[in-house]
Design an enzyme around this catalytic site. Structure first.
Site, PDB file in Angstrom:
ATOM      1  CB  SER A 157      44.465  38.965  34.872  1.00  0.00           C
ATOM      2  OG  SER A 157      45.096  39.315  33.531  1.00  0.00           O
ATOM      3  CG  ASP A 181      50.084  35.346  36.260  1.00  0.00           C
ATOM      4  OD1 ASP A 181      51.309  35.554  36.684  1.00  0.00           O
ATOM      5  OD2 ASP A 181      49.705  35.042  35.033  1.00  0.00           O
ATOM      6  CG  HIS A 251      47.290  34.558  32.849  1.00  0.00           C
ATOM      7  ND1 HIS A 251      47.995  35.216  33.723  1.00  0.00           N
ATOM      8  CD2 HIS A 251      45.954  35.334  32.752  1.00  0.00           C
ATOM      9  CE1 HIS A 251      47.485  36.470  33.629  1.00  0.00           C
ATOM     10  NE2 HIS A 251      46.340  36.750  33.115  1.00  0.00           N
TER      11      HIS A 251
END
Length: 453
Positions: A157, A181, A251
């Site tokens: 992330s 991601d 996610h």
């Protein structure tokens, strides 16, 4: 006086020894810390095969050879936004699995104090400050003899963009960056200096699993993977009533897919395609366009293909997964030629059985196909289990017909080609009539050449 000096020196040595051997842990905070906010306080936790269960704390400004063997390959793990303050659930697994694969340094970049806040924009602003600290560490490592091409940064992330910022500081000389991601909010449409980019390392690979919410939609690496199209991962909740998992499951799936690639159970093959819908239509089931005899596998081992991938424009790679580890889908290509003159639209459901009677059913796919006389239709059929030897095939033809007579699909030839295991034989059957919504079964046979005039 002598005894006082002796005791003082002894106690200091003892304290130093205890401090040297102390095991450090990832910062554990809670939602209360998130509400009041946290200031950046970065910890660097080193794991090696000598201390795989006991992290040693590194000083980014004073790296000593005795503490860190810089001649080894070094992998950095950088987490993302932590709104609840708890440690990532996958940390222990990724450390252990990496050390099982290779005698390396694994450094957990713990910036939980800084990432823990209810204000996402505040955490996002911290990313460049984290990168500044990591730059100091890496420069000290290089001064001690480390090679930048032996550095691998795995960022989750916001951590993916931190990795990119570090890579920029070293003008792309870092060996590899893996983005799991990468964060989308506040990074969309940013210039390459403000996000992860292929120029940030010698090789950049990215897994996108939540492009319609928390993740980044567009290409960011030399190779970008889009499992299940990059959205709605199997097994993840689809309603807000599922609580936290509704927000984070898609996610986080990127991390678990990467973890899976560190295990020996199965390698997930991926396919280059313009879109997920085209992939589902079986339009992209080879890597011939990239001059590759074997398509890349997802995750840790993809750098085996880096030289070829870097010589091509950025490419999207697609594949499907199951809902849980090891996530592997077994693909077949189903070729159908019909001889009936009436055109039909519909989809095919397939079951396979082996000689013992074990049956596996194709995963749900409502991709419609157009069946017309003498035109071959190729369908991508997916199974979550593998049968090595197929003794029987069950086929059902479905349409959206609600009322009226049942349609019949008159099949001149059916051919089943294993895509996941291309070394296995092709199986055929000739002259089949499949009535709508009615299962028909048959024993397949080795394929023969069939010419259609």
């Amino acid at each position: 006086m002598f005894w006082l000096i002796f005791c003082s020196v002894f106690l200091r040595c003892l304290a130093s020894s205890e401090n040297e051997e102390k095991c450090h842990e990832f910062t554990d905070l809670n939602f209360g810390h998130s509400v009041i906010g946290t200031k950046l306080n970065l910890k660097l936790l080193l794991y090696t095969r000598e201390n795989e269960n006991c992290a040693r704390k590194l000083d980014h400004e004073n790296v000593t050879i005795s503490r860190l063997n810089v001649t080894r390959r070094t992998t950095f793990i950088i987490h993302g936004y932590r709104p609840t303050g708890s440690p990532p659930v996958w940390l222990d697994d990724i450390v252990k699995l990496l050390l099982m694969l290779e005698d390396m340094n694994v450094i957990i970049v713990d910036w939980n104090e800084g990432a823990t806040t209810i204000l996402y924009n505040v955490a996002a602003e911290m990313t460049k400050k984290v990168a500044d600290i990591l730059e100091v560490l890496l420069r000290n490592m290089v001064n001690q003899g480390a090679a930048l091409d032996q550095i691998h940064m795995i960022g989750v992330s916001l951590g993916a963009h931190i990795s990119g910022f570090v890579g920029q500081k070293f003008k792309g000389q870092i060996g590899r960056i893996t983005g799991l991601d990468p964060a989308g909010p506040l990074f969309k449409d940013k210039s390459i200096d403000e996000r992860l980019d292929p120029s940030d390392a010698q090789f950049v690979d990215v897994i996108h699993t939540d492009i319609d919410a928390l993740g980044y939609r567009e290409l960011l690496g030399h190779i970008d993977f889009y499992p299940n199209g990059g959205t709605d991962q199997p097994g993840c909740p689809r309603t807000i009533f599922s609580g936290k998992q509704y927000l984070v499951c898609d996610h986080q799936r990127s991390v678990f897919l990467f973890l899976n690639s560190l295990k020996p159970e199965c390698n997930i093959t991926t396919y280059p395609c313009a879109s997920y819908s085209e992939f589902q239509k079986a339009a992209c089931t080879s890597c011939d366009a990239l001059s590759l005899s074997q398509c890349p596998t997802l995750g840790y081992w993809v750098d085996k293909w880096k030289d070829t991938l870097k010589s091509h424009p950025q490419t999207k790679f697609y594949f499907d997964t199951t809902s849980k580890m090891p996530f592997c889908v077994h693909y077949y290509l189903l070729d159908i030629i019909v001889w009936g003159k009436v055109l039909h639209w519909g989809f095919i459901e397939v079951k396979l059985a082996d000689s013992s009677g074990q049956i596996v059913q194709s995963m749900e796919d409502r991709t419609e196909a157009k069946f017309e006389q003498y035109n071959q239709v190729t369908l991508l059929i997916k199974f979550d289990e593998d049968l090595q030897k197929i003794a029987k095939i069950f086929l059902t033809f479905h349409t959206n017909n609600v009322i009226g007579p049942k349609y019949k699909l008159r099949i001149l030839r059916l051919r089943l080609r294993p895509l996941t295991h291309p070394d296995r034989p092709h199986l055929c059957r000739y002259d089949i009539i499949a009535e709508e919504n009615t299962e028909v079964s048959f024993k397949p046979m080795p394929c023969q050449n069939l010419k259609i005039n």
